[in-house]
Write a protein that holds these residues in place. Structure first.
Motif, PDB file in Angstrom:
ATOM      1  N   LYS A 242       0.864  -1.173   0.000  1.00 18.22           N
ATOM      2  CA  LYS A 242       0.000   0.000   0.000  1.00 18.22           C
ATOM      3  C   LYS A 242       0.905   1.228   0.000  1.00 18.22           C
ATOM      4  N   ILE A 243       0.862   1.956  -1.125  1.00 18.62           N
ATOM      5  CA  ILE A 243       1.747   3.103  -1.336  1.00 18.62           C
ATOM      6  C   ILE A 243       0.905   4.350  -1.547  1.00 18.62           C
ATOM      7  N   ASN A 244       1.012   5.279  -0.642  1.00 17.84           N
ATOM      8  CA  ASN A 244       0.309   6.557  -0.755  1.00 17.84           C
ATOM      9  C   ASN A 244      -1.187   6.358  -1.023  1.00 17.84           C
ATOM     10  N   GLY A 245      -1.785   5.404  -0.307  1.00 22.15           N
ATOM     11  CA  GLY A 245      -3.223   5.172  -0.415  1.00 22.15           C
ATOM     12  C   GLY A 245      -3.658   4.192  -1.481  1.00 22.15           C
ATOM     13  N   GLU A 246      -2.744   3.816  -2.390  1.00 24.42           N
ATOM     14  CA  GLU A 246      -3.072   2.872  -3.454  1.00 24.42           C
ATOM     15  C   GLU A 246      -2.416   1.522  -3.170  1.00 24.42           C
ATOM     16  N   VAL A 247      -3.135   0.447  -3.430  1.00 23.83           N
ATOM     17  CA  VAL A 247      -2.577  -0.897  -3.274  1.00 23.83           C
ATOM     18  C   VAL A 247      -2.041  -1.359  -4.620  1.00 23.83           C
ATOM     19  N   VAL A 248      -0.804  -1.838  -4.615  1.00 26.36           N
ATOM     20  CA  VAL A 248      -0.196  -2.346  -5.843  1.00 26.36           C
ATOM     21  C   VAL A 248       0.298  -3.763  -5.602  1.00 26.36           C
ATOM     22  N   THR A 249       0.221  -4.576  -6.640  1.00 25.46           N
ATOM     23  CA  THR A 249       0.721  -5.947  -6.587  1.00 25.46           C
ATOM     24  C   THR A 249       1.335  -6.290  -7.931  1.00 25.46           C
ATOM     25  N   PRO A 250       2.395  -7.087  -7.952  1.00 29.02           N
ATOM     26  CA  PRO A 250       2.993  -7.456  -9.239  1.00 29.02           C
ATOM     27  C   PRO A 250       1.974  -8.099 -10.166  1.00 29.02           C
ATOM     28  N   MET A 251       1.997  -7.678 -11.429  1.00 27.90           N
ATOM     29  CA  MET A 251       1.060  -8.232 -12.400  1.00 27.90           C
ATOM     30  C   MET A 251       1.465  -9.660 -12.752  1.00 27.90           C
ATOM     31  N   LEU A 252       0.496 -10.440 -13.193  1.00 28.59           N
ATOM     32  CA  LEU A 252       0.751 -11.810 -13.616  1.00 28.59           C
ATOM     33  C   LEU A 252       1.449 -11.773 -14.973  1.00 28.59           C
ATOM     34  N   ASN A 253       2.726 -12.094 -14.942  1.00 23.86           N
ATOM     35  CA  ASN A 253       3.565 -11.861 -16.122  1.00 23.86           C
ATOM     36  C   ASN A 253       4.100 -13.133 -16.762  1.00 23.86           C
ATOM     37  N   GLY A 254       3.596 -14.283 -16.346  1.00 23.53           N
ATOM     38  CA  GLY A 254       4.102 -15.521 -16.902  1.00 23.53           C
ATOM     39  C   GLY A 254       5.064 -16.241 -15.984  1.00 23.53           C
ATOM     40  N   SER A 255       5.438 -15.614 -14.862  1.00 24.33           N
ATOM     41  CA  SER A 255       6.322 -16.284 -13.905  1.00 24.33           C
ATOM     42  C   SER A 255       5.780 -16.212 -12.481  1.00 24.33           C
ATOM     43  N   ILE A 256       4.569 -15.689 -12.321  1.00 22.08           N
ATOM     44  CA  ILE A 256       3.963 -15.521 -10.998  1.00 22.08           C
ATOM     45  C   ILE A 256       2.721 -16.402 -10.900  1.00 22.08           C
ATOM     46  N   LEU A 257       2.566 -17.050  -9.749  1.00 26.05           N
ATOM     47  CA  LEU A 257       1.431 -17.943  -9.539  1.00 26.05           C
ATOM     48  C   LEU A 257       0.126 -17.154  -9.441  1.00 26.05           C
ATOM     49  N   HIS A 258      -0.918 -17.687 -10.061  1.00 28.91           N
ATOM     50  CA  HIS A 258      -2.255 -17.085 -10.016  1.00 28.91           C
ATOM     51  C   HIS A 258      -2.892 -17.423  -8.674  1.00 28.91           C
ATOM     52  N   GLY A 259      -2.599 -16.662  -7.649  1.00 28.10           N
ATOM     53  CA  GLY A 259      -3.078 -16.975  -6.311  1.00 28.10           C
ATOM     54  C   GLY A 259      -4.580 -16.795  -6.166  1.00 28.10           C
ATOM     55  N   ILE A 286       9.872   0.514  -3.929  1.00 34.55           N
ATOM     56  CA  ILE A 286       9.396   0.286  -2.562  1.00 34.55           C
ATOM     57  C   ILE A 286      10.261   1.037  -1.564  1.00 34.55           C
ATOM     58  N   PHE A 287      11.567   0.966  -1.728  1.00 40.07           N
ATOM     59  CA  PHE A 287      12.462   1.667  -0.797  1.00 40.07           C
ATOM     60  C   PHE A 287      12.344   3.179  -0.960  1.00 40.07           C
ATOM     61  N   GLU A 288      12.129   3.641  -2.181  1.00 39.77           N
ATOM     62  CA  GLU A 288      11.923   5.071  -2.406  1.00 39.77           C
ATOM     63  C   GLU A 288      10.623   5.537  -1.756  1.00 39.77           C
ATOM     64  N   ALA A 289       9.571   4.739  -1.863  1.00 39.93           N
ATOM     65  CA  ALA A 289       8.300   5.075  -1.222  1.00 39.93           C
ATOM     66  C   ALA A 289       8.465   5.142   0.292  1.00 39.93           C
ATOM     67  N   TYR A 290       9.266   4.248   0.823  1.00 41.38           N
ATOM     68  CA  TYR A 290       9.534   4.285   2.273  1.00 41.38           C
ATOM     69  C   TYR A 290      10.249   5.581   2.649  1.00 41.38           C
ATOM     70  N   ASP A 291      11.266   5.936   1.873  1.00 47.10           N
ATOM     71  CA  ASP A 291      12.036   7.159   2.157  1.00 47.10           C
ATOM     72  C   ASP A 291      11.161   8.402   2.066  1.00 47.10           C
TER      73      ASP A 291
END
Length: 365
Positions: A242-259, A286-291
């Motif tokens: 959750k970054i600045n009010g928006e939730v982001v998750t890696p897109m399904l790109n062919g190497s990520i399991l369809h949870g 992610i680290f930049e968002a933290y900073d």
């Protein structure tokens, strides 16, 4: 399956069931299991429920030598009204067929497999624990059984479902975990087997997990296998930020399991009108968002834990603590809502839950 007939062979000796307070994950198994065979001549056939027992396989079976195997994980829950329900079981079987596609294993009929699963749960209904937070873990899997030393798709398979009562995942409250960002090893690449739930993906992750544990971290955050910049999964779970009010998750790109839990979280966030996007997410972002003070929360999603909050990330010698190493408000809300729907304590506006119809007596056919 070639037809709807499921033979039922009941055990003559029921096991002693453990107390709910003693349950561990994957240690004890119920009285029965579902088994179905496949051959190229007959297709899927001989579906049966039989006493839980060892299986006998030829040492040359292809599963041992070439890793042609897939599996799933889902749960059955007991409600306050003493009903037994399943959470989106059709999605797990649909994903199992996607894994089959990648591993050259023949598809099975989802509806008929669901019938077999529900019959198995019905027969072993007394194994579904009663205490809050407990459940019956269900493991469907398929293995290649052709006795042959040579690299090609097997001509015979076994489809098996076993079940194990499990205790509450969070016995002392939900505690955020420390995660190591993995820079050396990779989990998967596009075109590989990352979208399949297959044993090799998990054995290949053990070395990085071992290194992370030695450094005081609970899990590994996997980066992409090409540039080693973009986040893919955390341990054996999908991951959200959750970054600045928006939730982001890696897109399904062919190497990520369809949870299945991943999809449920996305649907839930959209239902709540919370901005959510599926896109490439770099570890540097992610680290930049933290900073910048914009990284509000982070969590993993999966069947076992539902939500696993991330308290800190370790990357290139630097450690950041997220939300003061406490579970975030949104993470907690997601966890409470999904677990509430799973146990029918909350309304299910998505029709995610399926009740297992229990007959007063189950007789062998």
């Amino acid at each position: 399956m070639t037809n709807n007939t499921i033979e039922v062979l009941l055990t003559s000796e029921r096991k002693e069931k453990p107390e709910d307070s003693t349950l561990q994950f994957g240690k004890v198994f119920t009285d029965h299991m579902f088994v179905m065979e496949y051959t190229t001549e007959k297709g899927w056939h001989d579906a049966k429920i039989q006493p839980y027992q060892p299986i006998s396989l030829d040492p040359s079976c292809m599963v041992f030598h070439y890793g042609q195997t897939v599996f799933e994980g889902l749960k059955a829950y007991r409600t306050k009204e003493d009903k037994i329900v399943l959470f989106r079981p059709e999605k797990n079987f649909e994903r199992l067929n996607l894994s089959n596609e990648r591993l050259c294993i023949p598809h099975f009929d989802v509806e008929q497999a669901l019938e077999g699963l529900k019959k198995l749960v019905e027969i072993d209904k007394d194994w579904v624990p009663h205490s809050k937070g407990t459940s019956l873990y269900i493991r469907p899997f398929i293995i290649a059984t052709e006795p042959f030393l040579g690299v090609h798709a097997s001509e015979s398979y076994k489809f098996i479902i076993i079940m194990s009562p499990v205790g509450a995942y969070y016995k002392g409250g939900i505690n955020p975990v420390k995660i190591a960002v993995e820079n050396e090893y990779v989990r998967a690449v596009k075109g590989g087997t990352g979208t399949a739930k297959t044993g090799g993906n998990y054995s290949a992750s053990l070395k990085a997990q071992e290194t992370a544990n030695a450094s005081g971290c609970s899990q590994v955050l996997w980066l992409d296998g090409v540039e080693k910049k973009y986040i893919e999964e955390v341990g054996a779970m999908n991951v959200f930020f959750k970054i600045n009010g928006e939730v982001v998750t890696p897109m399904l790109n062919g190497s990520i399991l369809h949870g299945v839990t991943r999809a449920s979280v996305i649907e839930l966030l959209k239902h709540w009108n919370i901005p959510v996007s599926e896109r490439r997410v770099s570890i540097a972002e992610i680290f930049e968002a933290y900073d910048n003070g914009q990284l509000d929360e982070a969590w993993g999603t999966g069947t076992a834990a539902v939500i696993s909050p991330i308290g800190s990330l370790v990357w290139e010698g630097r450690t950041i603590n997220i939300n003061d190493n406490e579970i975030g408000e949104l993470s907690q809300k997601i966890y409470d809502t999904i677990t509430g729907i799973q146990t029918c304590e909350l309304e299910d506006p998505f029709n995610w839950v399926q009740e297992v119809k229990i007959n007063s007596s189950v007789e062998a056919k």
